[in-house]
Design a protein around this motif. Sequence first.
Motif, PDB file in Angstrom:
ATOM      1  N   ASN A   9       0.525  -1.409   0.017  1.00 38.37           N
ATOM      2  CA  ASN A   9      -0.093  -0.036  -0.002  1.00 38.37           C
ATOM      3  C   ASN A   9       0.624   1.376   0.319  1.00 38.37           C
ATOM      4  OD1 ASN A   9      -2.475  -1.356   0.164  1.00 38.37           O
ATOM      5  ND2 ASN A   9      -2.728  -1.412   2.052  1.00 38.37           N
ATOM      6  N   ILE A  10       1.890   0.929   0.402  1.00 36.15           N
ATOM      7  CA  ILE A  10       3.387   2.916  -0.313  1.00 36.15           C
ATOM      8  C   ILE A  10       3.858   2.050  -1.802  1.00 36.15           C
ATOM      9  CG2 ILE A  10       5.146   2.866   1.070  1.00 36.15           C
ATOM     10  CD1 ILE A  10       4.680   2.143   3.364  1.00 36.15           C
ATOM     11  N   ARG A  11       3.741   3.131  -2.307  1.00 35.58           N
ATOM     12  CA  ARG A  11       4.524   3.488  -3.370  1.00 35.58           C
ATOM     13  C   ARG A  11       5.671   4.211  -3.858  1.00 35.58           C
ATOM     14  NH1 ARG A  11       1.651   5.239  -9.052  1.00 35.58           N
ATOM     15  NH2 ARG A  11       3.414   4.721 -10.687  1.00 35.58           N
ATOM     16  N   VAL A  12       6.702   3.953  -3.468  1.00 38.82           N
ATOM     17  CA  VAL A  12       8.023   4.997  -3.304  1.00 38.82           C
ATOM     18  C   VAL A  12       8.203   5.085  -5.098  1.00 38.82           C
ATOM     19  CG1 VAL A  12      10.438   5.702  -2.665  1.00 38.82           C
ATOM     20  CG2 VAL A  12       8.528   3.825  -1.860  1.00 38.82           C
ATOM     21  N   ILE A  13       8.143   6.491  -5.251  1.00 31.28           N
ATOM     22  CA  ILE A  13       9.084   7.146  -6.843  1.00 31.28           C
ATOM     23  C   ILE A  13      10.501   7.517  -6.089  1.00 31.28           C
ATOM     24  CG2 ILE A  13       8.887   8.139  -8.894  1.00 31.28           C
ATOM     25  CD1 ILE A  13       5.413   7.581  -8.080  1.00 31.28           C
ATOM     26  N   LYS A  14      10.612   7.637  -6.950  1.00 37.16           N
ATOM     27  CA  LYS A  14      12.845   7.920  -7.201  1.00 37.16           C
ATOM     28  C   LYS A  14      12.640   8.653  -8.660  1.00 37.16           C
ATOM     29  CE  LYS A  14      16.432   6.443  -8.980  1.00 37.16           C
ATOM     30  NZ  LYS A  14      16.398   7.590  -9.295  1.00 37.16           N
TER      31      LYS A  14
END
Lengths: 164, 764, 73
Positions: free
Chosen positions: B233-238
């Motif tokens: 449920n956590i989306r990390v975008i770099k």
Amino acid sequence: MKKELKFVVNGESYDLWVEPKTLLVQVLRDELGLKGTKWCCDSGSCCACAVILDGKVVKSCSILALQANGKEVLTIEGLANGTELHPIQQAFIDNWAFQCGFCTSGQIMATKALLAENPKPTREEIQLAMDGHLCRCTGYNMINEAIQDAAERLQTQKAQEGAK
Amino acid sequence: MSEYSIIGKPTTNVDGAAKVTGEAEYTFDMTLPNMLYGKLLRSPHPHARIVSIDTSEALKLPGVKAVITGKDTPGGKYGLWRRFSELSDQEALATTKVRFIGDPVAAIAATSEDIAEEALDLIQVEYEPLPAVFEPLEAIKDDAPLVHEDFENNINATRHIEWGNVDEAFKKADYVREDRFNLLGQHPAPMEVHSSVASYDKGSGRLTVWSSTQSPYFLQLGLADALKMREGNIRVIKPHVGGGFGGKNSTMPDSVNAAVLSMKTGRPVKIVFSREEEFTTTEHRTSMHLAIKIGLKKDGTLLAKEVKIITDGGAYTGLGATTLYLAGTWITFPYKTPSYRYDGFRTYTNKMWASSVRGFGATSALYASETQLDRAARDLGMDPLEIRRKNAMTPGYEAPGQYKVESCGLLPCIEKMEQRVKQKWSKLSKDEGIGFAAFAYMSGGIFNWIDTPYAFSGAMVKVNIDGTVDLFTQASDIGQGTNTVNVMICAEELGIGIEDIRLHPADTATTLTDLGAWGSRETLMNGNAVKAAAAEIKNKLIEVARLKLGENIVYDLDAKDKRIYLALRPERGFSYYDVVKDAIKGNDGEPLVGIGHYTPHRKGMVSPAFAMGIMGIRAKVDRETGQVEVKEVIAVHDCGQTINPLGARGQVEGSIQMGLGFGLCEDLPTENGLILNPSFVDYKLVRTREMPQIELFDVPTYDPEGPYGAKEAAEATTAPTAPALANAICNAVGVEFDSNVLKLEKVFKALKEKEAKEKGKRRR
Amino acid sequence: MTNTNYRCPCCRKICSEPHDLARHFLGQTDKKHKDWLKTQGLSYAQLITSQAEFGNKGYDTLAEVLGKEAPRC
């Protein structure tokens, strides 16, 4: 109390109202959305924020926006000609003169100002002119080579234009 | 003619146009609609109990939308060494006590940064200062204050490595020497400060975080632990990242608190550290006390080595426990060491915690071992290159129970160095000296302290009907050129051009897990995953082409120059574009997708492959001032098959800049836990006028584990720089040092002490 | 088969040699292991400090004690 700021940025005229304490870099980034100019040291010691103000390279973090009143600013966004990269930009690409890219806008703008004043700088002259620019990624030598390459490209371009 | 179309050819950066036009967006640049700005209130004490926090006045300030303290956060503890839950010692905001100057206790979200900053002053915190400890040797004493109550004697981690019988071997040695070093820390000092933007969606209960991170996956895990949420449920975008160098592996208070504030306000929240916060509250290189003892035969053969290290860990674990392990590993490289014993201890202290920085223990460890080796060489009357040659690792060398070196070009590197030095540096001026240091480094670690169930690296390739390719990979380009390397590998494998590939990088929702950019793992590990994904497509295309050709199954087909063709009769084949169309249309329209993944198996305790090499530095010392001028550097490295020579050169030169900083001018003096120089005015980086000319030579080998034989490049070269310089200084003016950061006053003092000693001897 | 292995007095770790058990023991940072040392008149800090000197004194000392006190299995 806000004061009026009338200036030209990348050839466009702007008429804004800004707080006196606002820095030039803040107006460029936050008001005009020109995020290409970075800032990162909070102490005027890295030159990532370099732009050209009335033909001279300045640290936009160390200039109040109102000091640019009535003046012309050139930022990284104003360098390319539509989709055609400026020779300095192309030289930086071809010489791998950036890695993370965060200091690159400042390096390129300072290069533009340097080459306008000294079209054929030696390695030592480049190092002296660029000494204020911090780069953590490259080790600087490839930047210097890009600048020398850019100088040659600009000379060639000038010669070609002259011939026409 | 090279067998490759793209691999090994100088290739410009795929992100080049974006970076030179200012279009590349960094987290630092991001704004989202309705976004708030966050700031952290930090402890002024190195060690104190939090008695009370009153946020009521701050909440009243117009523009302030939320103020949180530790009790307002989900309270999950987190860290990178997740396999050992006791080492998940970080919290979003300190709840019971603060452990270093800068430990955050509260966070504010407001409509502008200025308002957030103003509101910080309105938060009232009552602290009960506690005794603090700042030095590891003090921290391990029985009466030392405990930084973490469950860790007696402040021992955070220990590591023991042993092979052979070191005590017997020392007895057999003709020459034994012990040296003690004090290796100082260094800040990674990336140009982009830590920055995060978090956006919580109330409807779905899902969180999206953009962050200047070296590992979107590590951040996803850290946030899941901190927020007690499912990681999916956590989306990390770099976005683009303005440098990391090891300081952006951990989940840090900017991301966690931006997330909590977003969850509380229902609006996106951005937190950006000031440069002072960057210097004082983000991870830096571990400083350490290091004792090293070696036993040699009189012909210089190494028989035994014993190393003891105590590291100054600071207030939390981070990747400091890994640095402890690796320092004790790198110090055996790159020499055959028949017997070895290492004991490492990491202590907690009341300072900002130390973690991983470029070199990951090698930079500190090799300063000790390579300067000591020169001292031994001098005592034995041996040439410094000769003693290194004598003991150099060779292909297939194995350190029992620890690691195996498959490909190894160290001896040819030493030979090349010797040749080049004879050509270039045969005449030295007064007070000039040449120094050498050999090195090796990993191409990604085999470790899984993060406790992932996934393959260490994954990639997906989708080929469209028109032959264009979408490459999905979570690999983190933080400036080192990983994006370009991955596109090159994909293009080479499919036999197409770089221009045919669009890269979709570093988004945990749309890409397969990759552990991130640390330990020089991306080229080997993610490169292998990309190559495997592309190979899956290539094999499908080859089968389609084979059917069309109707040739015997024993004949191989290949993909190159946008053709699929018979390897032995290249004129018989088809255009890549036609084969792609056939592959899709002739297969019920099934999407043409390839998935690849890589995890090292049975590759020892360290790494599947090691880069090797040697560095030489020519330096001049000004006896009047102690100023050291680095004249020239020669670096000879074996990184297997160099994927992109342009990128590799850039990386090597950058690593030398950082190595020179470690050797000459970068230090973080502290007083009672306060870092005294938190700005670029006082924290000195090597600048353009101080950089020497660098010559880089590549000694190609082939490592079977790497994509096209590639290994890491240019984290390795951080480590030999400072010891090569220290050796050059010693050869120039005869002074030795037991620590790094050889500022002019240190060199001057050493020269004066030497003079006084010599005068004293002459009088007698 | 005779009992040739040594079981850690504080957890389920089994080692074939007292020295290996000593290494395991000094690597544990929890209270249970530390408290056991005190019952044997040993100090964790002292063992660590002596192991941090050249030689193997910390492990040797602890190995000797564990060789006698650790249950065999």
